[in-house]
Scaffold this active site. Structure first.
Site, mmCIF file in Angstrom:
data_model
loop_
_atom_site.group_PDB
_atom_site.id
_atom_site.type_symbol
_atom_site.label_atom_id
_atom_site.label_comp_id
_atom_site.label_asym_id
_atom_site.label_seq_id
_atom_site.Cartn_x
_atom_site.Cartn_y
_atom_site.Cartn_z
ATOM 1 N N VAL A 1 0.837 -1.199 0.000
ATOM 2 C CA VAL A 1 0.000 0.000 0.000
ATOM 3 C C VAL A 1 0.875 1.253 0.000
ATOM 4 O O VAL A 1 0.624 2.220 -0.713
ATOM 5 C CB VAL A 1 -0.931 0.000 1.232
ATOM 6 C CG1 VAL A 1 -1.610 1.354 1.386
ATOM 7 C CG2 VAL A 1 -1.961 -1.094 1.094
ATOM 8 N N ILE B 1 3.216 1.406 -3.498
ATOM 9 C CA ILE B 1 2.618 1.498 -4.833
ATOM 10 C C ILE B 1 2.158 2.932 -5.089
ATOM 11 O O ILE B 1 1.353 3.475 -4.329
ATOM 12 C CB ILE B 1 1.437 0.520 -4.964
ATOM 13 C CG1 ILE B 1 1.988 -0.895 -5.002
ATOM 14 C CG2 ILE B 1 0.627 0.817 -6.210
ATOM 15 C CD1 ILE B 1 0.921 -1.950 -5.004
ATOM 16 N N ASP C 1 -0.391 37.743 -33.016
ATOM 17 C CA ASP C 1 -0.981 38.868 -33.739
ATOM 18 C C ASP C 1 -0.290 40.130 -33.272
ATOM 19 O O ASP C 1 0.206 40.187 -32.151
ATOM 20 C CB ASP C 1 -2.460 39.012 -33.365
ATOM 21 C CG ASP C 1 -3.319 38.010 -34.093
ATOM 22 O OD1 ASP C 1 -2.823 37.414 -35.052
ATOM 23 O OD2 ASP C 1 -4.485 37.831 -33.687
ATOM 24 N N ASP D 1 -8.205 35.975 -33.130
ATOM 25 C CA ASP D 1 -9.424 36.490 -32.516
ATOM 26 C C ASP D 1 -10.677 36.304 -33.361
ATOM 27 O O ASP D 1 -11.761 36.156 -32.840
ATOM 28 C CB ASP D 1 -9.247 37.973 -32.147
ATOM 29 C CG ASP D 1 -8.636 38.787 -33.281
ATOM 30 O OD1 ASP D 1 -8.629 38.286 -34.425
ATOM 31 O OD2 ASP D 1 -8.173 39.914 -33.035
ATOM 32 N N ASP E 1 -9.862 32.790 -37.906
ATOM 33 C CA ASP E 1 -8.637 32.334 -37.254
ATOM 34 C C ASP E 1 -8.805 30.943 -36.640
ATOM 35 O O ASP E 1 -7.830 30.282 -36.298
ATOM 36 C CB ASP E 1 -8.240 33.300 -36.119
ATOM 37 C CG ASP E 1 -7.733 34.627 -36.656
ATOM 38 O OD1 ASP E 1 -7.293 34.650 -37.822
ATOM 39 O OD2 ASP E 1 -7.779 35.629 -35.921
ATOM 40 N N ASN F 1 3.979 6.620 4.871
ATOM 41 C CA ASN F 1 3.285 6.848 3.607
ATOM 42 C C ASN F 1 2.312 8.019 3.711
ATOM 43 O O ASN F 1 2.237 8.869 2.829
ATOM 44 C CB ASN F 1 2.541 5.578 3.208
ATOM 45 C CG ASN F 1 1.873 5.716 1.862
ATOM 46 O OD1 ASN F 1 2.503 6.202 0.927
ATOM 47 N ND2 ASN F 1 0.619 5.326 1.762
HETATM 48 P P1 ATP Z 1 -3.372 41.705 -36.374
HETATM 49 O O1 ATP Z 1 -4.394 41.965 -35.331
HETATM 50 O O2 ATP Z 1 -3.450 40.360 -36.944
HETATM 51 O O3 ATP Z 1 -2.037 42.204 -36.036
HETATM 52 P P2 ATP Z 1 -4.537 43.700 -37.919
HETATM 53 O O4 ATP Z 1 -5.582 43.889 -36.924
HETATM 54 O O5 ATP Z 1 -3.612 44.809 -38.166
HETATM 55 O O6 ATP Z 1 -3.692 42.487 -37.664
HETATM 56 P P3 ATP Z 1 -6.525 43.452 -39.892
HETATM 57 O O7 ATP Z 1 -7.502 43.851 -38.875
HETATM 58 O O8 ATP Z 1 -6.764 42.297 -40.756
HETATM 59 O O9 ATP Z 1 -5.139 43.213 -39.272
HETATM 60 O O10 ATP Z 1 -6.252 44.740 -40.756
HETATM 61 C C1 ATP Z 1 -5.545 44.697 -41.949
HETATM 62 C C2 ATP Z 1 -5.621 46.025 -42.615
HETATM 63 O O11 ATP Z 1 -6.962 46.329 -42.928
HETATM 64 C C3 ATP Z 1 -5.120 47.177 -41.777
HETATM 65 O O12 ATP Z 1 -3.776 47.418 -41.979
HETATM 66 C C4 ATP Z 1 -5.960 48.327 -42.251
HETATM 67 O O13 ATP Z 1 -5.356 48.954 -43.345
HETATM 68 C C5 ATP Z 1 -7.232 47.687 -42.723
HETATM 69 N N1 ATP Z 1 -8.289 47.808 -41.717
HETATM 70 C C6 ATP Z 1 -8.244 47.434 -40.439
HETATM 71 N N2 ATP Z 1 -9.390 47.670 -39.813
HETATM 72 C C7 ATP Z 1 -10.213 48.215 -40.718
HETATM 73 C C8 ATP Z 1 -11.564 48.673 -40.705
HETATM 74 N N3 ATP Z 1 -12.304 48.635 -39.613
HETATM 75 N N4 ATP Z 1 -12.066 49.166 -41.830
HETATM 76 C C9 ATP Z 1 -11.341 49.230 -42.945
HETATM 77 N N5 ATP Z 1 -10.081 48.811 -43.031
HETATM 78 C C10 ATP Z 1 -9.510 48.317 -41.945
#
Ligand code: ATP
Length: 897
Positions: free
Chosen positions: A279, A282, A326, A634, A638, A728
């Protein structure tokens, strides 16, 4: 009830709610009382009694109890009662630990329970989904899981994936019109959204019409009771190992018994001794103690803002060799401020910090009035209109409700006196194509007072440039020639090289009443207006965290949707991109197969302008290179990469339900430094588990060997059964628990990651168990022999000496177990739990030895003072004999990638 047949106003009336106010506090409490929580019934948890009884289901414990019963029947009452008391105590200890572990794991589940946005008392709030009642008004957007059954009242390009309910994985476009039909299936109820389904696109609002077991999901809930296995690889390995160890312990115990009998001991005496030894020796409780250690570690992680959703991740964390993070919000603060604007070849700067509304516009050094510069005014106005964020005042400070990128555009507009509310009086938004990170654009269609309509698009400048046909230059619309294109590209690069995130704005007039069917149609042949550049400062703690990861042999890779040059600039600031390190953008990535990427992936530190599907490719390429990959995310898109990664990490603040559900770890503060802290903790937990495996097994080896050697040498029993059981329970139990709470060794983040296939006994653990255990056995026997040789007539005294030596040898050894190197590397007072555990074990031992009423029970005799020298001297040997030799040899170096 056929909710889909009714108009929304009818539903509103039926469930007695108000679409613009929501329910009142009183109404909610009443409904919650009447209908209960919005939960699906869970499978019952094991009852406390069952858990307690489980502690005794072990075969050897049953044999021991049976043996005790027999000895009781034979008249050995004291022994029998003492043994039963100890077994019961052991059972209670195990029960409380497991109960606590189970509770904390359950609490963890509650912590990661889904939330919803609900309108109550005229205010939008975030609440736990289980608090919803019929009549609540909720809103949701892409990536959310629907919290109850609802009748939709507003939709914007809303699509919902209902496979959990209907099996159909193609998302269903939703609308709000009543459907007149007597019998339609769930999948065709396009004005309804159901609990458990997932928003894949757009956004919407609706009235809750059913909750909990009354929902469509509730009706099939019994089918859905999926019990996810929470067993970790180490636990599995220990279970297998446990079987081997049990066999070894049994064989050795059997040997002790047989040799004992051959040497003339009584059968009954040897039987009870053998069973007690079995006992004690083990290690049947190892997997359970591992669970306890894991759950304690998980609690520590919560305090550091990391929530573990799958227990095995705790172990995997310790093996992570790459973190793919990110950028926005994780490495940076996600607190954007527009600082520069570019249009038609001119650049302006904007003063002000954060979301503070104070700020002015400058051309060079000279302040300018925005309304006097038409393109600048247009650039800012359209940025404010093509937007979903709003500004809220909270304690004398403005905060953004919505996407910070969009918030920055609102603030920039306000600095120029442009209010979104007032603009909306002039321009009516009649259609919206929401932003998604694959398109990297967002568009609205607006109509002014004279009925003119146009598309406004904002998005990544390089992407917008590709879909523009002309450009505003000196207040005139010009065809976008290559030359103009190059001006724009230069401007993008200039802004990006200052680490600015860039958003371009474009527009195009359309005919009144022209119907634009989809974003593809909207987002082409545009007129490029200009670019807004915003800073997003790095999080201050990240640079040090990246360096610590590097020291720990973990590479950090930045993955971002942002422009390559912006990404590069920030990566360099944070120490992620070494000189000579490669950066790769989404375009190049699209053309590569996983195999091609595998070739170069070791040299890449930044992936820019990526789309979510690229992330999966990156994970796969890294895994093929043998890496254990942690990947953050996020959004909805993704999820596949998060699932595929060895450690999927979702953001607690900005993360969608879908990303969180796919993840094994959630960061409550979205912070990269938290990932580092979690890895640190993951490594520590694993090391702590190794520590108590070493301690327990070495103790067991010692206990068996002292008995075995004594039998082989034809000596009397050096320990009586009750003493073995006592060791133990008290000596093994308490300090082992305290080891589970130990702090990390100072070099835990200075060495390379653990190999995932590493065995339990790797890194000399096996050797340490055997050598220390062997020595513990030898010194105990030596103490016994010396004293027994001195006075063979007093066996009880010699047994007490052996008992004390065994206990002390183990209690000294426990401090050596704290270090991979040697006892001299650690301050024993750092872990006060352990110090107290050891002190209590010693005090308890002294009570058992010196307290007269207990002496007959434990077969002990008061030890004379001079013999303590012998005991202490001998019991220190197993730890210090080998510690010295290891001190000079061990110098662990980090294994770099
Ligand atoms: P990560 O969070 O992955 O670092 P990120 O948030 O910068 O990346 P995205 O949100 O995909 O990546 O944005 C990519 C591009 O899209 C940005 O660089 C910007 O130019 C454009 N963008 C981001 N948010 C908006 C929005 N709300 N409306 C229009 N264009 C946008």
């Amino acid at each position: 009830m056929k909710w889909y047949e009714l108009r929304s106003e009818e539903v509103e009336k039926k469930v007695n709610t108000n679409l613009s106010l929501g329910l009142s506090e009183k109404e909610i409490t009443m409904r919650q009382k009447q209908f209960g929580y919005n939960e699906l019934k869970e499978a019952d948890r094991p009852s406390a009694l069952l858990l307690f009884l489980e502690q005794f289901k072990d075969f050897m414990v049953v044999v021991l109890l049976a043996a005790t019963l027999i000895s009781g029947l034979l008249g050995e009452y004291i022994d029998a009662i003492a043994i039963i008391a100890i077994v019961l105590l052991n059972g209670f200890l195990g029960f409380f630990q497991e109960r606590k572990a189970e509770k904390s794991l359950h609490a963890l589940k509650e912590l990661s329970a889904p939330q919803v946005t609900v309108l109550r008392n005229k205010q939008w709030l975030r609440i736990q989904s289980k608090e919803l009642v019929v009549g609540d008004i909720i809103k949701f957007s892409s990536g959310d899981r629907i919290g109850a059954d609802i009748r939709l009242t507003k939709v914007k390009s809303l699509e919902i994936e209902e496979s959990a309910l209907t099996g159909e994985s193609v998302p269903v476009p939703k609308h709000i019109e009543p459907i007149r039909d007597d019998h339609i299936s769930l999948g065709d109820q396009e004005n309804m959204a159901f609990m458990g389904t997932m928003v894949t696109r757009g956004s919407g609002e609706g009235i809750v019409v059913a909750t909990g077991m009354n929902t469509a999901m509730g009706q099939i809930a019994e089918l859905l009771q999926s019990a996810e296995t929470m067993i970790t690889p180490l636990q599995r390995r220990l279970e297998q190992l446990g079987k081997i160890l049990i066999s070894v312990a049994l064989v050795l115990t059997f040997l002790v018994v047989v040799v004992g009998i051959l040497r003339g001991h009584e059968l009954y005496e040897m039987f009870l001794a053998g069973v007690s030894l079995a006992v004690a020796a083990i290690p049947e409780g190892l997997p359970a103690i591992v669970t306890v250690a894991l759950s304690l570690g998980v609690q520590r992680m919560i305090r550091k803002n990391a929530i573990v959703r799958r227990l095995p991740a705790v172990e995997t964390l310790g093996c992570a060799s790459v973190i793919c993070s990110d950028k926005t919000g994780t490495l940076t603060q996600n607190k954007m401020t527009v600082t520069h604007l570019w249009s038609g070849g001119k650049t302006w700067s904007v003063s002000g910090t954060g979301y503070d509304l104070k700020g002015s516009f400058f051309a060079g050094e000279k302040e300018v009035e925005v309304p006097n510069i038409k393109t600048l005014q247009q650039l800012l106005t359209f940025g404010v209109l093509c937007n979903n964020a709003s500004l809220k005042e909270k304690k004398d400070e403005y905060i953004i409700d919505g996407d910070p990128t969009e918030g920055a555009l609102i603030v920039a507009g306000m600095k120029a006196g442009l209010q979104r509310d007032l603009l909306l009086n002039q321009f009516e938004i009649i259609e919206e194509f929401p932003f998604d990170s694959a398109r990297k654009m967002m568009s609205v269609i607006v109509k002014d007072h004279s009925g003119n309509q146009f598309v406004i698009t904002k998005g990544a400048p390089d992407v917008l440039l590709n879909v523009s046909e002309s450009i505003l230059w000196e207040n005139k619309q010009q065809h976008l020639t290559e030359e103009y294109g190059n001006y724009v590209k230069n401007a993008i690069e200039e802004l990006a090289s200052d680490a600015l995130r860039t958003i371009a704005v474009a527009f195009k007039p359309i005919r009144p009443n022209q119907k634009i069917m989809n974003e593809l149609e909207a987002e082409r042949d545009l007129v490029f207006i200009g670019i807004q550049g915003m800073i997003d400062p790095p999080r201050p703690e990240v640079k040090a965290a990246v360096q610590e990861c590097k020291d720990a042999g973990i590479k950090t890779i930045m993955i971002t949707g942002d422009h390559l040059i912006t990404a590069k600039a920030i990566a360099a600031q944070l120490g992620i991109l070494p000189s000579g390190g490669k950066v790769l953008d989404g375009n190049a990535l699209s053309k590569m197969e996983v195999e091609d990427l595998e070739e170069i992936v070791e040299d890449v530190y930044v992936f820019a302008r990526v789309s979510p599907e690229h992330k999966l490719k990156i994970v796969k390429a890294l895994q093929r290179k043998g890496h254990i990959v942690a990947m953050t995310g996020d959004g909805v898109n993704d999820a596949p990469a998060i699932k595929a990664a060895d450690i999927g990490i979702a953001m607690g603040i900005t993360g969608t339900d879908v990303a969180k559900e796919a993840s094994s770890l959630v960061l409550l503060d979205d912070n990269f430094a938290t990932i580092k802290a979690a890895i640190n903790e993951g490594r520590n937990i694993y090391e702590n588990i190794r520590k108590f495996i070493r301690y327990l097994l070495a103790s067991n080896v010692g206990e068996i060997l002292v008995m075995l050697f004594a039998m082989l040498l034809a000596l009397p029993l050096p320990l009586v059964p009750i003493q073995i059981l006592w060791v133990n329970l008290v000596t093994d139990g308490l300090p082992a628990m305290a080891l589970g709470l130990d702090q990390a060794e100072d070099n835990v983040m200075k060495r390379g990651p653990r190999h995932p296939n590493e065995g339990v006994f790797a890194r000399k653990l096996g050797w340490k168990v055997v050598s220390r255990g062997f020595l513990i056995g030898i010194v105990t026997l030596a103490a016994f022999m010396i004293v027994y040789g001195r006075d063979p007539s007093n066996l009880g005294y010699a047994q007490t000496i052996a008992f004390a030596t065994l206990v002390l040898a183990q209690l000294i050894h426990v401090f050596d177990c704290r270090s991979e190197r040697s006892i001299f590397h650690r301050n024993p007072f750092q872990n006060m739990y352990l110090v107290w555990a050891v002190i209590s074990s010693i005090v308890l031992m002294l009570i058992v030895i010196y307290y007269p009423p207990l002496q007959p029970i434990f077969h002990t005799t008061a030890i004379e003072a001079r013999d303590w020298l012998l005991i202490i001297g001998l019991s220190a040997v197993p730890t210090f004999l080998l510690a010295g030799s290891l001190l000079t040899r061990s110098r662990s170096k980090p294994r770099m990638l």
